[in-house]
Design an enzyme around this catalytic site. Sequence first.
Site, mmCIF file in Angstrom:
data_model
loop_
_atom_site.group_PDB
_atom_site.id
_atom_site.type_symbol
_atom_site.label_atom_id
_atom_site.label_comp_id
_atom_site.label_asym_id
_atom_site.label_seq_id
_atom_site.Cartn_x
_atom_site.Cartn_y
_atom_site.Cartn_z
ATOM 1 N N HIS A 117 37.068 46.294 33.379
ATOM 2 C CA HIS A 117 36.464 47.598 33.087
ATOM 3 C C HIS A 117 37.453 48.547 32.400
ATOM 4 C CE1 HIS A 117 38.132 48.792 37.140
ATOM 5 N NE2 HIS A 117 38.323 49.941 36.508
ATOM 6 N N ASP A 149 35.805 41.045 37.142
ATOM 7 C CA ASP A 149 36.489 42.266 36.719
ATOM 8 C C ASP A 149 37.971 42.004 36.422
ATOM 9 O OD1 ASP A 149 36.687 44.868 35.906
ATOM 10 O OD2 ASP A 149 36.868 45.705 37.923
ATOM 11 N N SER A 225 43.528 51.626 37.850
ATOM 12 C CA SER A 225 42.855 50.339 37.652
ATOM 13 C C SER A 225 43.748 49.371 36.896
ATOM 14 C CB SER A 225 41.551 50.527 36.879
ATOM 15 O OG SER A 225 40.545 51.030 37.699
#
Length: 477
Positions: A117, A149, A225
């Site tokens: 992402h 992911d 992230s």
Amino acid sequence: MTMRKRVVMIGLAAVAGILALAPKAPTGTAAAQEKVAPQSREAIQYSYAPIVRKATPAVVNVYVRTHVQTVASPFANDPWFRRFFGDAFGQPTERVMSSLGSGVIVNPDGLVVTNNHVVRGRGETEIRVALSDRREYDAKVISKDEKADIAVLKIEGGDGKFPFLQFDDSDRLEVGDLVLAIGNPFGVGQTVTSGIVSALSRSEMAESDSQVFIQTDAAINPGNSGGALIDMDGRLVGINTMIYSQSGGSVGIGFAIPSNLVRVYAESAANGRKVERPWVGAKLEAMSHDFAEGLGLNRVSGAVVTRLYNKGPATDAGLREGDVITNVDGVEVADARAVYYRLATKGIGQTAHLSVIRKSKPIDIALPLVVAPKPEKDDARNLSGNNPLDGARVSNILPSVADELSIDETEGVVITSVRNGSVAQSLGFQPGDIIVSIGDKKILNVIDAEQAVAVRQRMWQVAVRRGNRTMQLQVPG
């Protein structure tokens, strides 16, 4: 607000750490005895600085710029609309979207792992990687998996001597182990936070059937992230991915993808291979209270076999509907996602040993791990022309297709991809949409779909099923 709504994908970056108080040892009684609480003031004042110095050079910032081309309106050339809205009405335009995340270099050649992402974009994407010593390089995506992911990047240029983190075995982690999270929260610059492993094998917030997470209370915020979760040896045990939050900021509940799964993607990308998940050939569901009581089990844990495919690996191995899988290779599994995760990290070509309860009796099953049958040439089509599905690729629903798109259907036609800038994209069609009918024609296979869109309609009517909803779309021809 449900728990899923509170889970935040930290698209700037997610950071969580795992620092052990003592040297790593195999899990079990001996390992537990070696990990002791601090016995003196000096031990309590222990500094993480040596570990941080070792790890931070391999944690990078990932800058992403995506050029998004808007789609021209179907009414762009209509004189009535142009009269009222001007000549520029409905014409395609370009926007530039920027995002920031983190990543971890895992080999000296500049292989970087991060979250999918972080680098996901619908248009032309430019990726820039910045090291802690302020060196910057262009990078390209060489592998990505939306379900897991995980994305793998390759730094372009450099001397092949990049600092990197070694993988550690995430299965050796225990609840209570100390951890460090490294990333770039809110874009303020590289930041280190500390915490403990709060829980293991969390799957309640997973989006795919093979996701489980390490939970930590190390502070993780937007921008973390793709950042590193490291242990006391300064090795990578996880990639920080998301947080549970009502406000969008850290409340001490963060999640990381275990390194054992990340390693599978990194090694496959380094060798130019695509990661293929093992095909079980069965539908697995989490244990329920009623089912546990019916089997006389004292714990609501395990994965129940609710459906088998003819000639699938599970059927050939001897699994039956109603069987409960409680362990994979000696490791207890709490639910179906934990089973799929164990099989994914073991890999194609191996054999998994399952502990199963059948009618209250324990049995052992040896399950060969193989890939699902691939679609043949006649099983897929690219739809084009003056119709609402122009730009959509469709496929007959085969086991491999159903597994890739996480759908439960066993027959019919599904959209597998949608071309950027296409009519199908502008109308909102998505991969995973099952085409039920076009006009008054029921769609049973890709030939039906191809023939249906070839007939010009004054008013197109398309019915698709997305999850548990069936949606009707009407578009002028």
